[in-house]
Design a protein around this motif. Sequence first.
Motif, PDB file in Angstrom:
ATOM      1  N   CYS A 172      36.142   4.493  54.810  1.00  0.00           N
ATOM      2  CA  CYS A 172      36.462   4.701  53.404  1.00  0.00           C
ATOM      3  C   CYS A 172      36.225   3.421  52.616  1.00  0.00           C
ATOM      4  N   VAL A 173      35.694   3.580  51.428  1.00  0.00           N
ATOM      5  CA  VAL A 173      35.470   2.436  50.547  1.00  0.00           C
ATOM      6  C   VAL A 173      36.099   2.733  49.181  1.00  0.00           C
ATOM      7  N   PRO A 174      36.695   1.717  48.558  1.00  0.00           N
ATOM      8  CA  PRO A 174      37.258   1.935  47.224  1.00  0.00           C
ATOM      9  C   PRO A 174      36.155   2.097  46.190  1.00  0.00           C
ATOM     10  N   GLN A 175      36.444   2.910  45.202  1.00  0.00           N
ATOM     11  CA  GLN A 175      35.456   3.165  44.157  1.00  0.00           C
ATOM     12  C   GLN A 175      36.198   3.497  42.863  1.00  0.00           C
ATOM     13  N   MET A 176      35.746   2.950  41.766  1.00  0.00           N
ATOM     14  CA  MET A 176      36.328   3.257  40.463  1.00  0.00           C
ATOM     15  C   MET A 176      35.694   4.544  39.940  1.00  0.00           C
ATOM     16  N   VAL A 177      36.551   5.476  39.487  1.00  0.00           N
ATOM     17  CA  VAL A 177      36.086   6.755  38.957  1.00  0.00           C
ATOM     18  C   VAL A 177      36.846   7.066  37.667  1.00  0.00           C
ATOM     19  N   SER A 178      36.333   7.979  36.884  1.00  0.00           N
ATOM     20  CA  SER A 178      37.038   8.373  35.666  1.00  0.00           C
ATOM     21  C   SER A 178      38.261   9.217  36.021  1.00  0.00           C
ATOM     22  N   LYS A 179      39.224   9.247  35.128  1.00  0.00           N
ATOM     23  CA  LYS A 179      40.483   9.959  35.380  1.00  0.00           C
ATOM     24  C   LYS A 179      40.293  11.449  35.609  1.00  0.00           C
ATOM     25  N   ASP A 180      39.235  12.030  35.079  1.00  0.00           N
ATOM     26  CA  ASP A 180      39.031  13.468  35.226  1.00  0.00           C
ATOM     27  C   ASP A 180      38.200  13.831  36.472  1.00  0.00           C
ATOM     28  N   THR A 181      37.896  12.871  37.329  1.00  0.00           N
ATOM     29  CA  THR A 181      37.147  13.126  38.567  1.00  0.00           C
ATOM     30  C   THR A 181      38.028  13.920  39.530  1.00  0.00           C
ATOM     31  N   GLU A 182      37.442  14.929  40.161  1.00  0.00           N
ATOM     32  CA  GLU A 182      38.190  15.731  41.133  1.00  0.00           C
ATOM     33  C   GLU A 182      38.354  14.927  42.428  1.00  0.00           C
ATOM     34  N   LEU A 183      39.600  14.811  42.880  1.00  0.00           N
ATOM     35  CA  LEU A 183      39.917  14.049  44.089  1.00  0.00           C
ATOM     36  C   LEU A 183      40.620  14.944  45.093  1.00  0.00           C
ATOM     37  N   PHE A 184      40.365  14.689  46.367  1.00  0.00           N
ATOM     38  CA  PHE A 184      41.123  15.356  47.424  1.00  0.00           C
ATOM     39  C   PHE A 184      42.449  14.635  47.593  1.00  0.00           C
ATOM     40  N   GLU A 185      43.467  15.382  47.920  1.00  0.00           N
ATOM     41  CA  GLU A 185      44.806  14.791  48.117  1.00  0.00           C
ATOM     42  C   GLU A 185      44.951  14.238  49.497  1.00  0.00           C
ATOM     43  N   SER A 220      23.777   8.951  63.365  1.00  0.00           N
ATOM     44  CA  SER A 220      22.513   8.411  63.875  1.00  0.00           C
ATOM     45  C   SER A 220      21.789   7.563  62.831  1.00  0.00           C
ATOM     46  N   GLY A 221      22.549   6.737  62.115  1.00  0.00           N
ATOM     47  CA  GLY A 221      21.974   5.825  61.144  1.00  0.00           C
ATOM     48  C   GLY A 221      21.673   6.413  59.784  1.00  0.00           C
ATOM     49  N   GLU A 222      21.924   7.712  59.589  1.00  0.00           N
ATOM     50  CA  GLU A 222      21.641   8.376  58.318  1.00  0.00           C
ATOM     51  C   GLU A 222      22.944   8.801  57.646  1.00  0.00           C
ATOM     52  N   THR A 223      23.121   8.446  56.382  1.00  0.00           N
ATOM     53  CA  THR A 223      24.315   8.846  55.640  1.00  0.00           C
ATOM     54  C   THR A 223      24.243  10.335  55.343  1.00  0.00           C
ATOM     55  N   VAL A 224      25.256  11.070  55.791  1.00  0.00           N
ATOM     56  CA  VAL A 224      25.276  12.520  55.603  1.00  0.00           C
ATOM     57  C   VAL A 224      26.325  12.952  54.578  1.00  0.00           C
ATOM     58  N   SER A 225      27.140  12.030  54.109  1.00  0.00           N
ATOM     59  CA  SER A 225      28.126  12.342  53.081  1.00  0.00           C
ATOM     60  C   SER A 225      27.524  12.076  51.709  1.00  0.00           C
ATOM     61  N   ASP A 226      28.254  12.502  50.686  1.00  0.00           N
ATOM     62  CA  ASP A 226      27.790  12.221  49.331  1.00  0.00           C
ATOM     63  C   ASP A 226      28.952  11.706  48.486  1.00  0.00           C
ATOM     64  N   GLY A 227      28.706  11.434  47.240  1.00  0.00           N
ATOM     65  CA  GLY A 227      29.696  10.825  46.363  1.00  0.00           C
ATOM     66  C   GLY A 227      30.843  11.720  45.947  1.00  0.00           C
ATOM     67  N   ARG A 228      30.872  12.961  46.417  1.00  0.00           N
ATOM     68  CA  ARG A 228      31.956  13.887  46.058  1.00  0.00           C
ATOM     69  C   ARG A 228      33.136  13.821  47.016  1.00  0.00           C
ATOM     70  N   MET A 229      33.009  13.109  48.103  1.00  0.00           N
ATOM     71  CA  MET A 229      34.076  13.062  49.112  1.00  0.00           C
ATOM     72  C   MET A 229      35.062  11.956  48.749  1.00  0.00           C
ATOM     73  N   LEU A 230      35.784  12.180  47.647  1.00  0.00           N
ATOM     74  CA  LEU A 230      36.694  11.189  47.090  1.00  0.00           C
ATOM     75  C   LEU A 230      38.147  11.597  47.315  1.00  0.00           C
ATOM     76  N   PHE A 231      38.956  10.643  47.708  1.00  0.00           N
ATOM     77  CA  PHE A 231      40.371  10.869  47.976  1.00  0.00           C
ATOM     78  C   PHE A 231      41.228   9.999  47.073  1.00  0.00           C
ATOM     79  N   SER A 232      42.407  10.495  46.732  1.00  0.00           N
ATOM     80  CA  SER A 232      43.323   9.717  45.909  1.00  0.00           C
ATOM     81  C   SER A 232      44.091   8.698  46.746  1.00  0.00           C
TER      82      SER A 232
END
Length: 71
Positions: free
Chosen positions: A58-71, A12-24
């Motif tokens: 999904c949008v690409p994003q640069m993260v550090s190598k030690d960032t936790e990613l979902f498989e 409904s126009g509001e972002t409900v996710s956050d920056g932790r929902m990262l996938f490899s």
Amino acid sequence: MIIAFLLVVIVSGETVSDGRMLFSSIYRCNEFAIAIEEGRGSSESKRYRMQRNITAYCVPQMVSKDTELFE
């Protein structure tokens, strides 16, 4: 730095996710985005209906190598 894919969910126009929902993998991220938009219960489910007022992508994003990613 490595490339990861951030799952963005908007309800409904509001972002409900956050920056932790990262996938490899973009393919795995897109699986979640499609399931969220379509409202599917499982990948084997053939019957589904589109959710209303929900967008996921999904949008690409640069993260550090030690960032936790979902498989």
